[in-house]
Design a protein around this motif. Structure first.
Motif, PDB file in Angstrom:
ATOM      1  N   SER A  36     -25.448  -9.511 -37.560  1.00 32.31           N
ATOM      2  CA  SER A  36     -24.351 -10.209 -36.716  1.00 32.31           C
ATOM      3  C   SER A  36     -23.547  -9.031 -36.215  1.00 32.31           C
ATOM      4  N   LYS A  85     -24.852 -13.384 -33.061  1.00 28.79           N
ATOM      5  CA  LYS A  85     -25.923 -13.697 -34.272  1.00 28.79           C
ATOM      6  C   LYS A  85     -26.815 -12.171 -34.435  1.00 28.79           C
ATOM      7  N   GLY A  97     -21.040 -28.147 -40.639  1.00 31.73           N
ATOM      8  CA  GLY A  97     -21.737 -26.969 -40.436  1.00 31.73           C
ATOM      9  C   GLY A  97     -21.130 -26.472 -38.964  1.00 31.73           C
ATOM     10  N   ASP A 116     -20.879 -22.545 -38.277  1.00 30.24           N
ATOM     11  CA  ASP A 116     -21.011 -20.814 -38.344  1.00 30.24           C
ATOM     12  C   ASP A 116     -22.571 -20.617 -38.137  1.00 30.24           C
ATOM     13  N   PHE A 117     -22.698 -19.379 -38.541  1.00 29.98           N
ATOM     14  CA  PHE A 117     -24.060 -18.891 -38.397  1.00 29.98           C
ATOM     15  C   PHE A 117     -24.948 -19.353 -39.182  1.00 29.98           C
ATOM     16  N   THR A 118     -24.691 -20.108 -40.374  1.00 26.20           N
ATOM     17  CA  THR A 118     -25.625 -20.799 -41.192  1.00 26.20           C
ATOM     18  C   THR A 118     -26.171 -21.885 -40.709  1.00 26.20           C
ATOM     19  N   VAL A 119     -25.518 -22.373 -39.499  1.00 26.75           N
ATOM     20  CA  VAL A 119     -26.150 -23.455 -38.741  1.00 26.75           C
ATOM     21  C   VAL A 119     -27.655 -23.019 -37.919  1.00 26.75           C
ATOM     22  N   PRO A 120     -28.557 -23.561 -38.057  1.00 23.89           N
ATOM     23  CA  PRO A 120     -29.750 -22.957 -37.185  1.00 23.89           C
ATOM     24  C   PRO A 120     -29.553 -23.223 -35.762  1.00 23.89           C
ATOM     25  N   GLN A 150     -20.100 -16.104 -41.876  1.00 19.75           N
ATOM     26  CA  GLN A 150     -21.338 -16.064 -42.388  1.00 19.75           C
ATOM     27  C   GLN A 150     -22.460 -15.443 -41.564  1.00 19.75           C
ATOM     28  N   GLY A 162     -24.969 -12.468 -40.827  1.00 17.85           N
ATOM     29  CA  GLY A 162     -25.847 -11.531 -41.517  1.00 17.85           C
ATOM     30  C   GLY A 162     -25.527 -10.061 -41.148  1.00 17.85           C
ATOM     31  N   ASP A 207     -18.255 -11.680 -41.014  1.00 14.85           N
ATOM     32  CA  ASP A 207     -18.160 -12.284 -42.528  1.00 14.85           C
ATOM     33  C   ASP A 207     -17.628 -13.641 -42.631  1.00 14.85           C
ATOM     34  N   GLU A 245     -24.216 -28.923 -35.696  1.00 14.10           N
ATOM     35  CA  GLU A 245     -25.533 -28.905 -36.553  1.00 14.10           C
ATOM     36  C   GLU A 245     -26.730 -29.602 -35.570  1.00 14.10           C
TER      37      GLU A 245
END
Length: 569
Positions: free
Chosen positions: A208, A373, A342, A344-348, A203, A205, A200, A306
């Motif tokens: 993860s 992920k 960026g 974390d997991f929000t970074v593609p 970030q 989902g 969490d 990123e």
């Protein structure tokens, strides 16, 4: 419709193709005819042996290129290996090793010279009170005042309240072992919750997932193992790790243990972040994973995660973010008022993250978290042995049995601090880091190395060897980290450095020492400067490793190694 024109065109095309083929084949036919002429009258067995020899030779040359270690590196090692066998050179190396071993042994034991060694089991066991007294006696040795913030990194909290909490929780879980979830279901619940809370934080989902490990090195090794096995499944014979040159040495250790090759991308000389175009050029069909640090250990800079993620997406290569050092700071920097890019997991493209709970997570030593992920990636990490006579055996990490007390204490630290507690400690640490960086940059003779975005401040000098500062600070009770390539040093700011007066004392000492050095900048080539200077001048790094081995040997030395009679021990 008449077929004649089409047929004629087809015949013409075939004739053209035949002519082209003949032109291409002509040199080969000519060479074959010349070879036939030369071999006329040669006995058949000679032709067979010659052909076999040439084939084997070509196969051998090809095999030299099919190795996890590049041919250039192996050739260099082979040359140095033979050079070291020259008697005069070997004697010199052995003399230096003997001197270094003696010096290291004496240095590591000097603080405990009046402490008798216990070299065999006591005939009769010590009583409870005697053991406690002996423990206190041992742990009182040493003059490093780490509680006042004299240590760079090392101890990240150390408060009395937290120490008492962790001690009590560890005592309650002392005999637990996650290898037996049926016997300790509550411990399994704790480990799951540590992983979910960390997912969490970064970030992740609902897909993860992760595991708790014994430290950053194990987290890194397991991530490398997972991506190695993924690469092998995809037909990559020699999987490679691609890291910035500033990435933690644990990746080199993982490569050695796992039989992988490792490529190092250079740093930008100003920001000390990875040179992204250089990293891109190093990507090959064998690249099994890309790595970025957030932040990296030497200079505290955050690699362009990123952009690395975009490379990972483009070439279908998993990206691992090494946040072992500062993961439990960068995750809260935005809320603390110091946002970073960026990571974390929000970074593609980001597939996994390692973060040490035993650093800024304020858990006891021996704990880290590795998160992925999705479970598909984590599955490559698992080990199972379904055919063992002892039963079906499977483990999620390197260890079989693990210390349940460490997992419980990690869980306790995380729920004790909570999000608000981590945000508050992050605010204090980043504030202190940036203040220290600003004031160090203003000291004549010093410069900041890298970008101190999180908790590490790297510094160097264009006027003198900066190791003179670290040696001077050591004489005043401080312990800083000496860096190389380039020559520099750093301080890793912890909660202890945010205590009243600690940063002021540190900065004042650096100012005074630097001012003294600037009076005669050329006279600072002894101590640490001499040791690192000597090491940097040796082209064969295996010799440096041999000398470092003397230090590792000395860690396990007793007073017998100092030729002190056993009767005096």
């Amino acid at each position: 419709m008449s077929l004649a024109p089409n047929l004629g065109l087809a015949v013409q095309q075939i004739d053209n193709m035949t002519l082209c083929g003949a032109l291409v084949a002509s040199p080969f036919l000519k060479a074959a005819n010349q070879l036939d002429t030369r071999l006329t009258g040669t006995e058949p067995w000679k032709i067979v042996v010659g052909t076999a020899g040439v084939s084997l030779g070509v196969a051998y040359l090809y095999s030299l290129t099919r190795h996890r270690i590049p041919l250039r590196v192996r050739a260099k090692a082979y040359i140095f290996k033979w050079i070291k066998r020259i008697p005069a050179i070997r004697r010199k190396i052995m003399d230096e090793k003997s001197k270094m071993k003696a010096n290291m042994t004496e240095e590591l034991q000097k603080d405990c010279m009046d402490l008798p060694d216990i070299l065999v089991l006591p005939a009769n066991g010590f009583s409870h009170d005697d053991v406690i007294q002996k423990t206190k006696e041992y742990l009182e040795y040493g003059n490093m005042d780490w509680e006042s913030g004299a240590l760079s990194g090392g101890v990240y909290n150390g408060s009395k309240e937290l120490s008492e909490l962790i001690t009590e929780v560890y005592r309650l879980a002392l005999w637990s072992n996650p290898l037996h979830p049926d016997a300790f279901p509550g411990l399994r619940q704790m480990e799951m919750e540590v992983v979910r809370m960390t997912c969490d934080m970064f970030q992740g989902g609902p897909e993860s997932c992760g595991c708790v490990t014994t430290g950053g090195t194990e987290s890194i090794l397991l991530a490398c193992k997972a991506y190695r096995d993924r690469a092998l499944e995809r037909g990559i014979e020699f999987p490679e790790i691609l890291v910035p040159v500033s990435a933690h040495a644990a990746f080199d250790k993982a490569a050695q243990i796992l039989g992988m090759n490792i490529q190092h991308a250079p740093m930008d000389p100003i920001t000390m972040r990875v040179d992204l175009p250089a990293m891109k050029r190093l990507i090959t069909k064998n690249t099994a994973m890309l790595v970025g640090s957030a932040p990296q250990f030497p200079h505290g800079s955050i690699d362009p995660i990123e952009e690395i993620g975009q490379l990972g997406l483009k070439y279908d290569i998993p990206v691992h973010v090494d946040a072992c050092l500062g993961g439990f700071i960068i995750a809260f920097q935005g809320e603390a008022g110091y946002p970073v890019g960026g990571f974390d997991f929000t970074v593609p493209g980001v597939c996994s993250i390692s973060a040490d709970t035993h650093k800024y997570g304020y858990a006891p030593k021996g704990s880290s978290v590795l998160v992925y992920k999705n479970p598909e990636l984590r599955n490559y990490q698992w080990f199972s042995c379904p055919d063992w006579p002892g039963g079906i055996y499977a483990t999620p990490t390197i260890g079989g049995s693990r210390a349940g007390g460490i997992i419980a204490a990690t869980w306790a630290s995380m729920i004790h601090f909570g999000r608000s507690g981590y945000v508050e400690s992050t605010k204090r640490i980043v504030e202190t880091t940036r203040r220290v960086a600003k004031e160090l940059a203003d000291i004549p003779g010093l410069k900041i190395v890298g970008v101190p975005e999180v908790s590490v401040v790297g510094f160097g000098s264009d006027h003198f060897n900066v190791y003179a500062v670290t040696d001077g600070m050591k004489n005043r009770g401080w312990s800083l980290n000496s860096l190389q390539f380039p020559v520099s040093a750093h301080i890793c700011i912890t909660t202890l450095h945010t205590l009243p007066g600690v940063a002021d004392r540190f900065l004042n000492d650096v100012r005074e020492i630097t001012a003294e050095i600037m009076k005669n900048p050329g006279a600072c080539n002894s101590g640490t400067a001499a040791v690192y200077g000597m090491a940097a001048s040796i082209p064969d790094r295996s010799i440096v490793s041999e000398l470092i081995g003397c230090y590792l040997d000395a860690l396990y030395s007793s007073k017998l190694d100092l030729n002190i009679s056993p009767k005096n021990v």
